[in-house]
Design an enzyme around this catalytic site. Structure first.
Site, short mmCIF file in Angstrom:
data_model
loop_
_atom_site.label_atom_id
_atom_site.label_comp_id
_atom_site.label_asym_id
_atom_site.label_seq_id
_atom_site.Cartn_x
_atom_site.Cartn_y
_atom_site.Cartn_z
N ASP A 10 -81.97 -23.98 6.80
CA ASP A 10 -82.95 -23.33 7.60
C ASP A 10 -82.08 -23.35 8.76
O ASP A 10 -81.07 -23.85 8.93
CB ASP A 10 -84.03 -24.21 7.90
CG ASP A 10 -85.11 -23.44 8.68
OD1 ASP A 10 -85.33 -22.41 8.99
OD2 ASP A 10 -85.45 -24.53 9.75
N SER A 11 -82.60 -22.66 10.01
CA SER A 11 -81.76 -22.48 11.21
C SER A 11 -82.09 -23.84 11.85
O SER A 11 -81.28 -24.35 12.81
CB SER A 11 -82.65 -21.51 12.02
OG SER A 11 -84.15 -21.73 12.22
N CYS A 73 -86.22 -20.38 5.51
CA CYS A 73 -86.33 -19.71 6.81
C CYS A 73 -87.05 -18.43 6.41
O CYS A 73 -86.13 -17.70 5.70
CB CYS A 73 -84.92 -19.89 7.36
SG CYS A 73 -84.88 -18.95 9.14
N GLU A 152 -89.37 -27.86 17.55
CA GLU A 152 -88.00 -28.57 17.77
C GLU A 152 -88.07 -29.80 18.80
O GLU A 152 -87.40 -30.43 18.83
CB GLU A 152 -86.96 -27.72 18.10
CG GLU A 152 -86.68 -26.61 16.66
CD GLU A 152 -85.57 -27.02 15.65
OE1 GLU A 152 -84.85 -27.80 16.20
OE2 GLU A 152 -85.69 -26.55 14.52
N CYS A 186 -93.32 -19.08 8.94
CA CYS A 186 -91.84 -19.74 9.53
C CYS A 186 -92.08 -21.15 8.99
O CYS A 186 -93.16 -21.57 9.35
CB CYS A 186 -92.13 -19.55 11.12
SG CYS A 186 -90.96 -20.53 11.80
N HIS A 188 -91.39 -23.63 10.50
CA HIS A 188 -91.49 -24.78 11.43
C HIS A 188 -93.12 -24.71 11.64
O HIS A 188 -93.55 -25.87 12.01
CB HIS A 188 -90.66 -24.31 12.78
CG HIS A 188 -89.50 -24.41 12.95
ND1 HIS A 188 -88.46 -23.91 12.08
CD2 HIS A 188 -88.72 -25.38 13.46
CE1 HIS A 188 -87.27 -24.21 12.57
NE2 HIS A 188 -87.42 -25.12 13.38
#
Ligand code: DGL
Length: 266
Positions: A10-11, A73, A152, A186, A188
């Protein structure tokens, strides 16, 4: 039986939601995780850059001889998966197709919301796949560009006025449209599940794209017979920030600290 590892990237931290699910449903699998924390977010970038990053991330993972790669991702799945899928000679799984499949199974009204990064929403891939399967579906997509940075930074909890305000701002149109299913497009976003669910209401089913990708892997790959179920974590920026937040995404503490990678070498 195939004891080789599964490579996941993932990023940043979001793909750990797929790792969490893989651990639950395939506890013997060894996993190699790469979080491109030095270049997160991907979602604000153009398609060519996302394709370049995706190829580098996969090339890094290939040195561990994985049996499959999970693009955990949605941004990379939406922008790059179709382009890179056949390039590496092993199965590469994304998040988008399994999430669409799940949303079609659970919707009752046929009104489906999709939230994701700007790049994911711009790609239109969720609408395309859903409409290809069922043209009568009413699909509403909304970009939520601030979510990744908030997640994040650990701003994920109920009662946090910042995240609650941003959730209201982004999701009000989808609530007004009366969607009964919301794809968290997403990886996240499952960390925001409580706040999102509080706002959307209990009648709206949330689809976790990381978990759906993991379920797709389980359906397709040859499982490990006697793997240890261990995960190695790699990142492209200061591992300490990753280590500090990783347990938020996992159901357990990571077994060891993340290791630093110079991803531009790949
Ligand atoms: N977890 C990524 C996704 O699923 C985050 C995107 C980003 O880096 O902007 O889209």
């Amino acid at each position: 039986m195939d004891n080789r590892a599964i490579g996941v990237f993932d990023s940043g931290l979001g793909g750990l939601t797929a790792v969490r699910r893989l651990h639950e449903i395939m506890p013997r699998e060894n996993i190699i995780y790469f979080g491109d924390t030095g270049r997160v977010p991907y979602g604000t970038r153009g398609r060519d850059t996302i394709i370049k990053y995706t190829r580098q991330d996969i090339r890094f993972l290939l040195q561990f001889d994985p049996k499959a790669i999970v693009v955990a991702c949605n941004t990379a799945s939406a922008a790059a998966l179709e382009t890179v899928q056949g390039e590496f000679g092993l199965p590469v799984f994304g998040t988008v197709a399994p999430s669409c499949e799940k949303a079609r199974q659970v919707t009752r009204s046929g009104r489906i919301g999709v939230i994701g990064t700007a790049a994911t929403v711009r790609s239109g891939v969720f609408e395309r796949l859903l409409h290809r399967a069922d043209p009568s579906l009413d699909v509403r997509a909304a970009a939520c560009p601030l979510f990744v940075s908030l997640v994040e930074n650990g701003r994920v909890h109920r009662g946090d006025i910042v995240i609650e305000t941003v959730v209201r701002e982004y999701l009000q149109p989808l609530r007004d449209a009366g969607v009964d299913t919301l794809i968290l497009g997403c990886t996240h976003y499952p960390l925001l599940q409580d706040v999102i669910s509080d706002f959307m209401g209990g009648g709206v089913t949330l689809v976790d794209s990381g978990a759906e990708a993991a379920d797709a892997v389980r359906r397709a790959v040859d499982p490990a017979a006697d793997g240890t179920g261990g995960t190695r974590y790699f990142v492209s920026d200061d591992p300490r920030s990753f280590d500090a937040l990783a347990s938020l995404f996992l159901s357990h503490e990571p077994a060891g600290p993340a290791e630093l990678v110079e991803i531009t070498d790949y």
